[in-house]
Design an enzyme around this catalytic site. Structure first.
Site, PDB file in Angstrom:
ATOM      1  N   ASP A  92      -3.042   1.526  -0.181  1.00 37.36           N
ATOM      2  CA  ASP A  92      -3.463   0.523  -0.088  1.00 37.36           C
ATOM      3  C   ASP A  92      -4.989   0.405   0.574  1.00 37.36           C
ATOM      4  O   ASP A  92      -4.830   0.260   2.149  1.00 37.36           O
ATOM      5  CB  ASP A  92      -2.775  -0.288   0.549  1.00 37.36           C
ATOM      6  CG  ASP A  92      -1.132  -1.052   0.069  1.00 37.36           C
ATOM      7  OD1 ASP A  92      -0.970   0.185  -1.168  1.00 37.36           O
ATOM      8  OD2 ASP A  92      -0.840  -1.737  -0.155  1.00 37.36           O
ATOM      9  N   LYS A 156      -5.167  -6.046  -4.823  1.00 38.28           N
ATOM     10  CA  LYS A 156      -4.201  -6.317  -3.737  1.00 38.28           C
ATOM     11  C   LYS A 156      -4.818  -8.142  -3.545  1.00 38.28           C
ATOM     12  O   LYS A 156      -6.464  -7.681  -2.942  1.00 38.28           O
ATOM     13  CB  LYS A 156      -3.834  -5.798  -2.670  1.00 38.28           C
ATOM     14  CG  LYS A 156      -2.692  -6.318  -1.299  1.00 38.28           C
ATOM     15  CD  LYS A 156      -2.752  -5.452  -0.912  1.00 38.28           C
ATOM     16  CE  LYS A 156      -1.568  -5.870   0.159  1.00 38.28           C
ATOM     17  NZ  LYS A 156      -1.818  -4.548   1.258  1.00 38.28           N
ATOM     18  N   LYS A 185      -1.235  -7.376  -6.521  1.00 38.62           N
ATOM     19  CA  LYS A 185      -0.199  -7.175  -6.121  1.00 38.62           C
ATOM     20  C   LYS A 185      -0.523  -7.978  -4.895  1.00 38.62           C
ATOM     21  O   LYS A 185      -1.673  -8.737  -4.423  1.00 38.62           O
ATOM     22  CB  LYS A 185      -0.077  -6.050  -4.561  1.00 38.62           C
ATOM     23  CG  LYS A 185       0.527  -6.646  -3.667  1.00 38.62           C
ATOM     24  CD  LYS A 185       0.556  -4.887  -2.773  1.00 38.62           C
ATOM     25  CE  LYS A 185       1.731  -4.847  -2.120  1.00 38.62           C
ATOM     26  NZ  LYS A 185       1.911  -3.418  -0.779  1.00 38.62           N
TER      27      LYS A 185
END
Length: 219
Positions: A92, A156, A185
């Site tokens: 991430d 995300k 996400k």
């Protein structure tokens, strides 16, 4: 949702998270069969050890360039390479918002493309945190376009350390912009079952949260 656990990245990124805390979230992930455990890079080897004999595959995720995103590309690539060597299967990474706000879009895209290529060479996923609370509508569109061009796996919403978290309307906008192969996400401030369901209905395919147990048990 009977399969809600399979959407959840069970996350602990607190600056004071101890090894005992990490063991606890690994145990919770094992019990509830969450999709992934997301921890600081220093804990990746420990998570790999804790989950080694888990009968259900639980991904090991970690963060890169976290939480501000303004590390150099070389630094992010080093972090990513080390995390992958330590066993991480999902990265991430925080997009370089400083460059993005300077409209250095080609530099941002090139960095993400290098990270995407590195992750995919190791059969890992790359999720890019764009920190939506800092983005207006044009910024959001541009950030999603850059991520798609860099062939990332997920976009995300937030680190959880910014001025705002995920909201369903933003997720819905992201889904309308991104191609089908790039997933979303939702992360940041998601603490209840109702919030998680709203994000999924808006188009999210992962939920990043430190409240995974409360969400799936509706506590």
């Amino acid at each position: 949702m009977d399969n809600l656990s399979s959407y959840i990245d069970h996350t602990l990124l607190s600056a004071t998270a101890s090894e005992t805390d990490i063991r606890k979230i690994c145990e919770e992930a094992w019990i509830h069969q969450f999709k992934a455990v997301c921890v600081a890079p220093v804990y990746v080897p420990y998570v790999m050890e804790m989950l080694e004999f888990c009968p259900v595959k639980i991904e090991t995720a970690t963060v890169i360039g976290f939480p501000m995103g303004y590390s150099t590309t070389a630094t992010k690539l080093f972090e990513a390479r080390e995390a992958l060597q330590n066993g991480a299967t999902e990265l991430d990474v925080v997009m370089n918002l400083s460059q993005f706000k300077s409209m250095a879009y080609l530099s941002v895209r090139e960095e993400l493309k290098q990270l995407s290529d590195l992750a995919h060479e190791q059969n890992a996923l790359l999720k890019v945190i764009v920190e939506t609370a800092y983005l207006d509508s044009f910024d959001l569109y541009t950030a999603c376009e850059i991520c798609a061009e860099a062939k990332v796996d997920f976009v995300k919403t937030s680190t959880g350390f910014g001025p705002g978290g995920a909201d369903a309307e933003t997720v819905r906008k992201m889904r309308s912009i991104l191609p089908a192969e790039v997933k979303i996400k939702a992360s940041g401030g998601i603490k209840t079952y109702e919030q998680a369901i709203a994000m999924i209905e808006a188009g999210a395919e992962r939920i990043g949260t430190s409240s995974g147990v409360a969400i799936v048990t509706r506590a």
